[in-house]
Enzyme design. Sequence first.
Site, short mmCIF file in Angstrom:
data_model
loop_
_atom_site.label_atom_id
_atom_site.label_comp_id
_atom_site.label_asym_id
_atom_site.label_seq_id
_atom_site.Cartn_x
_atom_site.Cartn_y
_atom_site.Cartn_z
N SER A 52 -6.50 -8.13 1.77
CA SER A 52 -7.95 -7.97 1.70
C SER A 52 -8.53 -8.40 0.36
O SER A 52 -9.64 -8.91 0.30
CB SER A 52 -8.31 -6.50 1.98
OG SER A 52 -7.59 -5.64 1.11
N GLY A 83 6.55 -9.14 -0.41
CA GLY A 83 5.38 -8.27 -0.38
C GLY A 83 4.63 -8.52 0.91
O GLY A 83 4.61 -9.64 1.41
N THR A 95 -4.53 -4.08 1.57
CA THR A 95 -3.74 -4.25 0.37
C THR A 95 -4.04 -5.60 -0.25
O THR A 95 -4.73 -6.42 0.34
CB THR A 95 -2.23 -4.16 0.66
OG1 THR A 95 -1.55 -3.87 -0.54
CG2 THR A 95 -1.68 -5.44 1.25
N LYS A 113 4.59 -1.72 -1.27
CA LYS A 113 4.50 -2.88 -0.37
C LYS A 113 5.12 -4.13 -0.96
O LYS A 113 5.03 -5.20 -0.39
CB LYS A 113 3.04 -3.11 0.01
CG LYS A 113 2.49 -1.94 0.83
CD LYS A 113 1.05 -2.09 1.12
CE LYS A 113 0.27 -1.34 0.08
NZ LYS A 113 -1.16 -1.40 0.27
#
Length: 184
Positions: A135, A56, A12, A44
Amino acid sequence: MIHHDSSKMYGTTILSIRRDKNVVVIGDGQVSLGHTVIKSGARKVRRLSGDSVIAGFAGATADAFTLFERLESKLDKHPGQLMRACVELAKDWRMDKYLRKLEAMMIVADKSISLVITGTGDVLEPEDGIAAIGSGGNFALSAAKALIDVEGISIEEIAKKAMKIAADICVYTNHNLIIEKIEE
């Protein structure tokens, strides 16, 4: 550093931008299991503590939900004290044998402060009000920093443009965005 285990759900990008007492936290919806997308619309980015806090997460999904629950508990113990609640969570994270194995990171924000809580139990406040994890975090962070001084563009617009860039580059980030904001 989060190490990928192909049996856990990952992937994410979460971005937070603060300008004065306004803050935006935005995240994509992709969940990956190994190298396979298993969900494209996960949420998220969530509100906690009676909607006064936005959080988050990035990392292993199940681990992140454990941390959400722990943070909510700390916020209940220390209402209106986000920094203290996060430091208490980080202490538990470092000291508890079970929690130390959790593979996740969080960005949390309220009307006054934005913080990054790392997998090693660090609590960091970004110097310039911009933070990103996950990521595609470095892509989103770079884009947001490039756009923050552009006249006439809101932090919400910056966040959306930065996340689009991250999603265009990072295979673990998609264009299904959830955005939460606190405005003065």
